[in-house]
Write an enzyme that holds these catalytic residues in place. Structure first.
Site, PDB file in Angstrom:
ATOM      1  CG  ASP A 153      -8.725  -1.247  -0.431  1.00  0.00           C
ATOM      2  OD1 ASP A 153      -9.475  -1.849  -0.525  1.00  0.00           O
ATOM      3  OD2 ASP A 153      -9.449  -0.157   0.498  1.00  0.00           O
ATOM      4  CG  ASP A 159      -8.231  -0.644   7.181  1.00  0.00           C
ATOM      5  OD1 ASP A 159      -8.175   0.491   7.982  1.00  0.00           O
ATOM      6  OD2 ASP A 159      -7.548  -0.283   5.709  1.00  0.00           O
ATOM      7  CD1 TRP A 203      -1.621   2.391   1.434  1.00  0.00           C
ATOM      8  CD2 TRP A 203      -3.315   1.889   0.792  1.00  0.00           C
ATOM      9  NE1 TRP A 203      -2.803   3.000   1.201  1.00  0.00           N
ATOM     10  CE2 TRP A 203      -3.660   2.621   0.703  1.00  0.00           C
ATOM     11  CE3 TRP A 203      -3.814   0.596  -0.621  1.00  0.00           C
ATOM     12  CZ2 TRP A 203      -4.484   2.765   0.108  1.00  0.00           C
ATOM     13  CZ3 TRP A 203      -4.870   0.809  -0.971  1.00  0.00           C
ATOM     14  CH2 TRP A 203      -5.498   2.013  -1.235  1.00  0.00           C
ATOM     15  CG  ASP A 243      -3.925   4.654   7.683  1.00  0.00           C
ATOM     16  OD1 ASP A 243      -3.672   4.043   8.120  1.00  0.00           O
ATOM     17  OD2 ASP A 243      -4.349   4.764   6.189  1.00  0.00           O
TER      18      ASP A 243
END
Length: 526
Positions: free
Chosen positions: A82, A159, A46, A215
């Site tokens: 994702d 998540d 990611w 994050d």
């Protein structure tokens, strides 16, 4: 105010940290799924690729993880984040891998990764949609867990995006925990609820790791901001259950000096070391940082506590971590923009008094000695990292002392001064007698009467297991570690010596219990 100006330094600065000043130079019960006995090491797409994950990227990254030396250094997981699926489930309600990104499906990729001796991770969310708007797993926990198991998935990052349908974080994450347990495959479970919903209390019994913050981003401000949030979490971590301050940004927006500091601190925190850069194009300096096996060894060593901040002097800080062998890992951090001398001492980091100490520089890979001073000229946004041993801390071989309970002001005592095997330990008014006098050995024993050892009864590991004396036999239930914070860890059980019920009366028995940091688990050597 913490300064956050970036200082761009070349890769050679990795080796420019000045040498140390040398004389001659508890948490909730952890999830018991058998995984994560030490923090996980791996990679996730990611941070560098966002939604642009593909079959070829995962295969190439697995190849590079092996060829770069990362796999041999301990990195295991290659994790898909994702955007890996189609935008809707199929007619049977199953998730469908993106036909353009994964034309051969996820199982084919898992088989390839497994063929490299590595493991594959997948991503979902504890809501109705993922953070990027793809179908997620709330209400489909068992269906999805079974599907991932059939593909050979080894790791789930779960998540916190999407509609939660009024369910609490604990409910949503526990549902997936139970589904994974029933899937028929061992799957590492990484909670990603951003430190919300009081996860510190229920996370250890639910997942193998849990995020402590939002994050991370590839800049010094983000790294230090997340770092500042970590001290309050330290007590929750332990084998099988780890605090996660998010993935590494080493080589991904940070200078080499910043990357070195970031990696040093995450290792000291017993954090998951999940690389987030493009491994295929990383520089030699980035590879050197990520594959420093001496720093990784600190991360993988569970010495009873994760690392924590010991001293905060504004723009310079000292972080320490007790190691299983009684040494102390130390990070000297410089948050200034310019080079600064950062100093501590053996006594300050809890190693007590001695005529000399050994000091291992984990980045220069050199060893030396010191009479007690530990000091380095640290570049801006940089760190120095050492393992210091010696003195009478941790494993103080040969030293003799009493242990005075900080909560009770009474001493650890062998009941009735008996020397019979099985005699229980308790607290009693300190009197200097032989049944209150313990000798620490290099084997980690706490001996009394010469040939008897403090012993966790029956080798038990459960809370409340009694502590007694027994003939010294070298078994793990007779190994104890004296920590720099005053706690005494029963090594095999990974629990603390605890005065039952926090009572203070003479005769109160002593047992082992999850480490809490409370006064009834802290002892002063006298």
């Amino acid at each position: 105010m913490k300064k956050t100006l970036r200082t761009l330094l070349s890769a050679v600065l990795i080796a420019t940290v000045a040498p140390v000043a040398l004389s001659l130079a508890p948490s909730a019960q952890a999830l018991e799924n058998g995984l994560g006995r030490t923090p996980q090491l791996g990679w996730n797409d990611w941070n560098s690729f966002g939604c642009n994950v593909t079959d070829s990227l995962i295969r190439q990254t697995a190849d590079t993880m092996v060829s770069s030396g990362m796999a041999s250094a301990g990195y295991t997981y290659v994790n898909i984040d994702d955007c890996w699926s189609e935008k809707s489930r199929d007619g049977s309600g199953n998730l469908v891998p993106s036909r353009s990104k994964f034309p051969n499906g996820v199982k084919a990729v898992a088989d390839y990764v497994h063929g490299k001796g590595l493991k594959l991770g997948i991503y979902s969310s504890a809501g109705t949609t993922t953070c990027a708007g793809y179908p997620a797993s709330l209400g489909n926990e068992q269906r999805d867990a079974n599907l991932w198991a059939s593909w050979g998935v080894d790791y789930l990052k779960y998540d916190n995006c999407g509609d939660h349908q009024g369910r609490t974080g604990q409910e949503r994450y526990t549902a997936m925990r139970d589904a994974l347990a029933k899937s028929g495959r061992s799957i590492f479970y990484a909670l990603c609820n951003w430190g919300n919903d009081n996860v510190k209390q229920w996370g250890p019994a639910t997942g193998n790791s849990w995020r402590t913050t939002g994050d991370i981003a590839g800049n010094w401000n983000s790294v230090t901001g997340i770092l500042d949030a970590q001290p309050g979490w330290a007590s929750a971590a332990g084998p099988g259950a780890w605090n996660d301050p998010d993935m590494l940004e080493v080589g991904n927006g940070l200078s080499d000096t910043e990357s070195l500091a970031h990696f040093s601190l995450w290792a000291l925190l017993n954090a998951p070391l999940i690389a987030g850069n493009d491994l295929r194009t990383m520089s030699a300096a980035t590879r050197t940082i990520l594959t420093n096996t001496e720093v990784i060894a600190v991360n993988q060593d569970w010495g009873g506590r994760q690392g924590n901040r010991l001293v905060d002097n504004g723009n310079t800080e000292i972080w320490t971590k007790p190691m299983a062998n009684g040494s102390v890992a130390v990070v000297l951090l410089n948050r200034n923009s310019g080079t600064t001398t950062v100093s501590t001492s053996a006594s300050q980091i809890g190693l007590g008094s001695a005529s000399g100490y050994s000091v291992r520089d984990l980045w220069a890979h050199t060893s030396g000695t010191t009479t007690g001073a530990i000091s380095a000229s640290v570049p801006g946004h940089g760190a120095a990292m050492y393992v210091v041993s010696g003195g009478n801390g941790g494993n103080p071989g040969g030293s003799t002392f009493a242990l005075r309970g900080q909560g009770s002001n009474r001493c650890l005592d062998i009941t009735g001064a008996s020397q019979a095997n099985g005699t229980l330990a308790e607290i009693w008014d300190c009197n200097g007698q032989g049944n209150q006098t313990f000798t620490a050995t290099n084997a980690g024993e706490l001996r009394v009467y010469g040939a008897k050892c403090l012993d966790v009864s029956g080798g038990g590991t459960a809370n409340g297991t009694a502590v007694a004396i027994w003939d010294c036999n070298g078994q793990g239930n007779q190994q104890f570690r004296l920590n720099t914070d005053g706690t005494v860890t029963a090594v095999a059980a990974d629990k603390c010596l605890d005065v039952t019920g926090a009572a203070t009366a003479n005769g109160t028995k002593v047992a082992i219990r999850d480490c809490s940091g409370n006064a009834n688990q802290k002892w002063t050597r006298a």
